[in-house]
Design a protein around this motif. Sequence first.
Motif, PDB file in Angstrom:
ATOM      1  N   LEU A 110      -8.367  33.115 -10.616  1.00 46.48           N
ATOM      2  CA  LEU A 110      -7.260  32.243 -10.250  1.00 46.48           C
ATOM      3  C   LEU A 110      -6.574  32.862  -9.044  1.00 46.48           C
ATOM      4  CD1 LEU A 110      -5.652  31.428 -13.736  1.00 46.48           C
ATOM      5  CD2 LEU A 110      -7.229  30.002 -12.409  1.00 46.48           C
ATOM      6  N   GLY A 111      -6.270  32.035  -8.016  1.00 46.12           N
ATOM      7  CA  GLY A 111      -5.705  32.574  -6.790  1.00 46.12           C
ATOM      8  C   GLY A 111      -4.437  31.867  -6.364  1.00 46.12           C
ATOM      9  N   ARG A 112      -3.905  32.283  -5.213  1.00 46.67           N
ATOM     10  CA  ARG A 112      -2.631  31.745  -4.710  1.00 46.67           C
ATOM     11  C   ARG A 112      -2.796  30.868  -3.484  1.00 46.67           C
ATOM     12  NH1 ARG A 112       1.521  32.975  -0.991  1.00 46.67           N
ATOM     13  NH2 ARG A 112       3.587  32.347  -1.798  1.00 46.67           N
ATOM     14  N   VAL A 119       0.854  -1.189   0.000  1.00 47.58           N
ATOM     15  CA  VAL A 119       0.000   0.000   0.000  1.00 47.58           C
ATOM     16  C   VAL A 119       0.887   1.235   0.000  1.00 47.58           C
ATOM     17  CG1 VAL A 119      -1.748   1.276   1.296  1.00 47.58           C
ATOM     18  CG2 VAL A 119      -1.857  -1.223   1.185  1.00 47.58           C
ATOM     19  N   ASN A 120       0.452   2.268  -0.680  1.00 45.51           N
ATOM     20  CA  ASN A 120       1.219   3.514  -0.700  1.00 45.51           C
ATOM     21  C   ASN A 120       1.539   3.969   0.711  1.00 45.51           C
ATOM     22  OD1 ASN A 120       1.316   3.848  -3.492  1.00 45.51           O
ATOM     23  ND2 ASN A 120      -0.635   4.954  -3.553  1.00 45.51           N
ATOM     24  N   ARG A 121       2.789   4.388   0.927  1.00 41.07           N
ATOM     25  CA  ARG A 121       3.241   4.801   2.250  1.00 41.07           C
ATOM     26  C   ARG A 121       2.912   6.271   2.481  1.00 41.07           C
ATOM     27  NH1 ARG A 121       9.235   3.732   2.842  1.00 41.07           N
ATOM     28  NH2 ARG A 121       8.756   4.045   5.066  1.00 41.07           N
ATOM     29  N   LEU A 122       2.454   6.571   3.685  1.00 37.33           N
ATOM     30  CA  LEU A 122       2.022   7.922   4.031  1.00 37.33           C
ATOM     31  C   LEU A 122       3.145   8.931   3.877  1.00 37.33           C
ATOM     32  CD1 LEU A 122      -0.220   9.760   5.136  1.00 37.33           C
ATOM     33  CD2 LEU A 122       0.553   9.171   7.449  1.00 37.33           C
ATOM     34  N   ASN A 123       4.350   8.601   4.320  1.00 40.92           N
ATOM     35  CA  ASN A 123       5.427   9.586   4.271  1.00 40.92           C
ATOM     36  C   ASN A 123       6.079   9.686   2.892  1.00 40.92           C
ATOM     37  OD1 ASN A 123       6.900   7.238   4.224  1.00 40.92           O
ATOM     38  ND2 ASN A 123       8.243   7.790   5.955  1.00 40.92           N
ATOM     39  N   ARG A 124       5.511   8.979   1.918  1.00 41.92           N
ATOM     40  CA  ARG A 124       5.941   9.133   0.530  1.00 41.92           C
ATOM     41  C   ARG A 124       4.860   9.850  -0.298  1.00 41.92           C
ATOM     42  NH1 ARG A 124       9.824   7.869   2.957  1.00 41.92           N
ATOM     43  NH2 ARG A 124      11.418   6.328   2.340  1.00 41.92           N
ATOM     44  N   ASN A 125       3.829  10.332   0.378  1.00 45.87           N
ATOM     45  CA  ASN A 125       2.768  11.116  -0.260  1.00 45.87           C
ATOM     46  C   ASN A 125       3.020  12.578   0.072  1.00 45.87           C
ATOM     47  OD1 ASN A 125      -0.272  12.361   0.018  1.00 45.87           O
ATOM     48  ND2 ASN A 125      -0.132  10.829  -1.609  1.00 45.87           N
ATOM     49  N   VAL A 126       3.516  13.342  -0.908  1.00 40.11           N
ATOM     50  CA  VAL A 126       4.041  14.674  -0.635  1.00 40.11           C
ATOM     51  C   VAL A 126       3.286  15.746  -1.408  1.00 40.11           C
ATOM     52  CG1 VAL A 126       6.336  13.794  -0.101  1.00 40.11           C
ATOM     53  CG2 VAL A 126       5.777  14.405  -2.467  1.00 40.11           C
ATOM     54  N   LEU A 127       3.352  16.967  -0.886  1.00 45.81           N
ATOM     55  CA  LEU A 127       2.687  18.099  -1.523  1.00 45.81           C
ATOM     56  C   LEU A 127       3.304  18.392  -2.887  1.00 45.81           C
ATOM     57  CD1 LEU A 127       0.709  20.545  -1.339  1.00 45.81           C
ATOM     58  CD2 LEU A 127       2.603  21.828  -0.305  1.00 45.81           C
ATOM     59  N   SER A 128       2.454  18.560  -3.879  1.00 49.81           N
ATOM     60  CA  SER A 128       2.897  18.937  -5.223  1.00 49.81           C
ATOM     61  C   SER A 128       2.671  20.431  -5.456  1.00 49.81           C
ATOM     62  CB  SER A 128       2.147  18.115  -6.278  1.00 49.81           C
ATOM     63  OG  SER A 128       2.436  18.573  -7.575  1.00 49.81           O
ATOM     64  N   LYS A 129       1.431  20.871  -5.339  1.00 51.03           N
ATOM     65  CA  LYS A 129       1.128  22.293  -5.465  1.00 51.03           C
ATOM     66  C   LYS A 129      -0.273  22.556  -4.947  1.00 51.03           C
ATOM     67  CE  LYS A 129      -0.440  22.113 -10.298  1.00 51.03           C
ATOM     68  NZ  LYS A 129      -0.243  22.678 -11.661  1.00 51.03           N
ATOM     69  N   ILE A 130      -0.543  23.838  -4.734  1.00 51.98           N
ATOM     70  CA  ILE A 130      -1.852  24.289  -4.271  1.00 51.98           C
ATOM     71  C   ILE A 130      -2.458  25.183  -5.349  1.00 51.98           C
ATOM     72  CG2 ILE A 130      -3.032  25.760  -2.594  1.00 51.98           C
ATOM     73  CD1 ILE A 130      -0.881  24.799  -0.563  1.00 51.98           C
ATOM     74  N   GLU A 131      -3.683  24.888  -5.737  1.00 56.05           N
ATOM     75  CA  GLU A 131      -4.381  25.703  -6.727  1.00 56.05           C
ATOM     76  C   GLU A 131      -5.643  26.295  -6.116  1.00 56.05           C
ATOM     77  OE1 GLU A 131      -5.124  23.462 -10.280  1.00 56.05           O
ATOM     78  OE2 GLU A 131      -3.123  23.877 -11.070  1.00 56.05           O
ATOM     79  N   VAL A 132      -5.846  27.582  -6.379  1.00 54.77           N
ATOM     80  CA  VAL A 132      -7.051  28.283  -5.942  1.00 54.77           C
ATOM     81  C   VAL A 132      -7.763  28.809  -7.182  1.00 54.77           C
ATOM     82  CG1 VAL A 132      -7.932  30.309  -4.713  1.00 54.77           C
ATOM     83  CG2 VAL A 132      -6.116  28.923  -3.692  1.00 54.77           C
ATOM     84  N   SER A 133      -9.049  28.568  -7.266  1.00 54.88           N
ATOM     85  CA  SER A 133      -9.829  29.047  -8.400  1.00 54.88           C
ATOM     86  C   SER A 133     -11.286  29.141  -7.988  1.00 54.88           C
ATOM     87  CB  SER A 133      -9.676  28.110  -9.613  1.00 54.88           C
ATOM     88  OG  SER A 133     -10.191  26.828  -9.299  1.00 54.88           O
ATOM     89  N   GLY A 134     -12.077  29.733  -8.840  1.00 52.56           N
ATOM     90  CA  GLY A 134     -13.505  29.813  -8.545  1.00 52.56           C
ATOM     91  C   GLY A 134     -14.211  30.857  -9.375  1.00 52.56           C
ATOM     92  N   ASP A 135     -15.521  30.729  -9.438  1.00 50.40           N
ATOM     93  CA  ASP A 135     -16.369  31.664 -10.169  1.00 50.40           C
ATOM     94  C   ASP A 135     -17.200  32.478  -9.193  1.00 50.40           C
ATOM     95  OD1 ASP A 135     -15.446  30.605 -12.545  1.00 50.40           O
ATOM     96  OD2 ASP A 135     -17.147  29.231 -12.768  1.00 50.40           O
ATOM     97  N   GLN A 136     -17.436  33.718  -9.581  1.00 48.97           N
ATOM     98  CA  GLN A 136     -18.320  34.588  -8.814  1.00 48.97           C
ATOM     99  C   GLN A 136     -19.344  35.166  -9.777  1.00 48.97           C
ATOM    100  OE1 GLN A 136     -16.536  38.171  -7.417  1.00 48.97           O
ATOM    101  NE2 GLN A 136     -18.250  38.743  -6.113  1.00 48.97           N
ATOM    102  N   THR A 137     -20.609  34.852  -9.554  1.00 49.23           N
ATOM    103  CA  THR A 137     -21.676  35.335 -10.426  1.00 49.23           C
ATOM    104  C   THR A 137     -22.536  36.337  -9.663  1.00 49.23           C
ATOM    105  OG1 THR A 137     -21.740  33.238 -11.638  1.00 49.23           O
ATOM    106  CG2 THR A 137     -23.642  34.689 -11.859  1.00 49.23           C
ATOM    107  N   ILE A 138     -22.725  37.497 -10.272  1.00 51.47           N
ATOM    108  CA  ILE A 138     -23.597  38.517  -9.688  1.00 51.47           C
ATOM    109  C   ILE A 138     -24.611  38.958 -10.738  1.00 51.47           C
ATOM    110  CG2 ILE A 138     -21.710  39.333  -8.213  1.00 51.47           C
ATOM    111  CD1 ILE A 138     -21.704  41.897 -10.016  1.00 51.47           C
TER     112      ILE A 138
END
Length: 347
Positions: A161-163, A52-71
């Motif tokens: 698109l966000g940070r 089974v995949n090991r927990l300490n070999r599962n590492v952060l790749s990147k963080i993406e922020v996005s979304g729509d705002q409708t008014i």
Amino acid sequence: MTTTQLDYSVGIGKEETYGTAVTPTRFFESEAEMKYDVQKSQSKMFRPGKRVNRLNRNVLSKIEVSGDQTIEPSTKGLGFLLEAALGVVTNNVIASTSPEVYQQVHTLTKADHLDSYTIQEVLPLLGAGAGQPHTFTGCMANSIDISGKTGDPLEFKVSWLGRDMVTDIAAAATSYPADDDLFTFVHGSIGYDGTLTAPTTTALASLSGDPASNISDFSVSVANNLDTEGYNAGGSGKRSRPNVLGKAGVTGKVTAEYTDNELRDAYINQTPLPLVLTFEHERVLSAAPSNTVAVLQIVIPAILLKGEVPTSNGGSPITQSIDFEVFDNGAAAEPIWIVYRTLDTTP
């Protein structure tokens, strides 16, 4: 304060430094739809006795922020979002108006970067007390869509698109403009015939031909096509710089009843047409000098139609669903202007 599931808010503030949170200054009646996506990478290596995949070999790749705002765009506040998306605005008082009415003229920026924004969504916990703030930083407008159809208010959607997202910033106190009224399809006039007179800093655009009487819905989209890179060393999986501009794409669509052959022939012959969409609200902003009203106007010097030719419709009125693309015709100063008349002193 006890909340219901209807008690969420969306506030936005312009950042001084990309990705550094600021207190929201503008609040919009909108749904909360920003997303925070943690992307991970899993080691592909093997170790005896481990299936089974090991927990300490599962590492952060990147963080993406996005979304729509409708008014639903109104007679106050829209300029803030238009500036975020297009990047350039002039703001001038229309001569002799009392109280002063401002004409904002928004155009596409030709230089990096667009401004970045902090977006704070406050969401209610189910059956609990105060709302929970999610604060998204480094948000930049990737695109906007403006649309309308018979019988409904106009819709205005911003795709961000966000940070990053943080949860330890207190919810800002909300405030909304007074006496803001919705623009609806009823307020609209759409024209594509004749010679275009471009808007000035204080005058609206106009066409020499008569407005069309056969358009039942429309949409206009402006895509900045921001890059999605910038995940550089030292960024801790977040973008380390603002998104940069790509080639802008401006497109749209209209639905027209088949009352004449003007649109059919323009498609067949690939004849460029101007397009002016003007929404004049009945709300009088200034009685002097001549009952100046709130206006939202989209001005495009040159579109090419992508279809379609009319076909029968089973005995119902024949309509054409026509996509179009906006081009720089080399003659007009801008490929698109969005003009907004309002009592707002600033966008």
